[in-house]
Write an enzyme that holds these catalytic residues in place. Sequence first.
Site, short mmCIF file in Angstrom:
data_model
loop_
_atom_site.label_atom_id
_atom_site.label_comp_id
_atom_site.label_asym_id
_atom_site.label_seq_id
_atom_site.Cartn_x
_atom_site.Cartn_y
_atom_site.Cartn_z
N HIS A 111 4.96 6.91 -6.38
CA HIS A 111 4.13 5.95 -5.76
C HIS A 111 5.12 4.92 -7.10
O HIS A 111 6.08 4.98 -8.16
CB HIS A 111 2.84 5.47 -5.52
CG HIS A 111 2.09 5.40 -6.74
ND1 HIS A 111 2.17 7.31 -7.23
CD2 HIS A 111 1.55 4.72 -7.26
CE1 HIS A 111 1.33 7.45 -8.15
NE2 HIS A 111 0.98 5.64 -8.67
N ASP A 119 -0.50 10.12 -6.81
CA ASP A 119 -2.57 9.74 -7.03
C ASP A 119 -2.75 9.24 -5.70
O ASP A 119 -2.29 9.10 -4.41
CB ASP A 119 -2.24 8.21 -7.13
CG ASP A 119 -2.10 7.94 -8.72
OD1 ASP A 119 -1.61 9.02 -9.69
OD2 ASP A 119 -1.83 6.42 -9.48
N HIS A 173 -2.79 14.07 -15.01
CA HIS A 173 -3.06 12.71 -14.40
C HIS A 173 -4.62 12.22 -14.45
O HIS A 173 -5.42 12.24 -14.28
CB HIS A 173 -2.94 12.68 -13.00
CG HIS A 173 -2.31 10.53 -12.72
ND1 HIS A 173 -4.04 10.09 -12.26
CD2 HIS A 173 -1.44 9.95 -12.82
CE1 HIS A 173 -3.31 8.43 -12.26
NE2 HIS A 173 -1.98 8.58 -12.98
N HIS A 200 -3.65 5.63 -1.51
CA HIS A 200 -3.86 5.17 -2.83
C HIS A 200 -4.36 3.61 -2.66
O HIS A 200 -4.17 3.56 -1.77
CB HIS A 200 -2.78 5.79 -3.70
CG HIS A 200 -3.19 5.44 -5.13
ND1 HIS A 200 -4.06 5.03 -5.73
CD2 HIS A 200 -2.27 4.90 -5.91
CE1 HIS A 200 -4.21 5.33 -6.99
NE2 HIS A 200 -2.92 4.47 -7.71
N ASP A 241 2.95 4.10 -14.72
CA ASP A 241 2.66 4.57 -15.46
C ASP A 241 3.57 6.11 -14.55
O ASP A 241 3.61 7.25 -15.05
CB ASP A 241 1.30 5.40 -15.44
CG ASP A 241 0.46 5.53 -14.07
OD1 ASP A 241 0.92 4.25 -13.37
OD2 ASP A 241 -0.76 6.83 -14.53
N HIS A 242 4.28 5.97 -13.06
CA HIS A 242 4.92 6.93 -12.58
C HIS A 242 6.33 6.10 -12.50
O HIS A 242 7.38 6.94 -12.26
CB HIS A 242 4.31 6.95 -11.78
CG HIS A 242 3.13 7.78 -11.76
ND1 HIS A 242 3.02 9.01 -11.12
CD2 HIS A 242 1.82 7.00 -11.24
CE1 HIS A 242 1.33 8.85 -11.06
NE2 HIS A 242 0.90 7.97 -11.49
#
EC number: 3.1.26.11
Length: 332
Positions: A62, A211, A270, A140, A66-67
């Site tokens: 996504h 997530d 995570h 999410h 942070d990804h």
Amino acid sequence: MELIFLGTSSGSPTKSRNVSGLALKKVGARPWILIDCGEATQHRLLHTPLSLNNLHAICITHVHGDHCYGLPGLLASAAMAGRTAPLTIIGPAGLQGWIAATQQATHLTLPYSLHFIDVAALTGVVAMEGFNISALPLSHRVPSFGYEFVETGLPRKLDVAKLKADGIEPGPLWGRLQRGEVVTLANGRVLDGHDYQLAMRVPRKVIIGGDNDNPALLAECVHSANVLVHEATFTLAIANKVGPGPQHSSAMAIAQFAAEASVPNLILTHFSPRYKDGGPGISIRDIEQEARAHYGGKLFLARDLEVFHLNREGELSRMQDGSPAFAGMTAR
């Protein structure tokens, strides 16, 4: 198969954990796949034997930073390393425009082409060397996906006992039969290679989630998986304190799901930066204890640069972590 964790923190890095990144590859093979690319993922790669020239695909779960914030730097470094082979990026459609804008704003020219695949529109499998990749919609704050990796290219073994019983002597003929060819002998006898091949073992399957606050969305596919990698951002107490807004799973939620689905191997990752690796206050140990209270299978809490090995029998083990020495791994 190997899983190499490049980042295991959520939201922001800590002194011991980078944000999300995970490499998947077959043991002994050069090609590898990157799942998520948080900021500084390329720094973590410097502590591994993985080469950007052998990277075959990047799967982004996504668009939260942070990804994916590590993508531009990693692509630029791949160019500086001399990469010329095309690179596949599977992820949300917005990534393509963002990368293009970054290239324009920073005058970044790549000597290789990027092949973007919109994960939201992906209905079949993407065949890469060694794996078939499928997308799994999750829940999410923004569209989020998991990825299913099923190994391909399994070798076919010959039924040596049957070959000997039929009077077929060892030699080049065996190689042709192993490849499934139809062979006509000098006496006119016709042999079909498929009649002398043993059944292939069941392909191994790994599911890596983005997530997700609803693990049940993975129920249909996870029953046949050897490994589930899933977020456990909070313990239940902290999850209740922060409320449903962040849309993350607690350790209890994912552990209960994995137990009900009979997942044999569960890796949690995570983790919120509030959970420390040691010292006073709440720690990663709290997440582990909560998960173990609800899940009786093989449970692991990932650390950065930790390597996991999944053998042919579907048994998962932790290899070694935090050291470039794992370049010499010899596990099956």
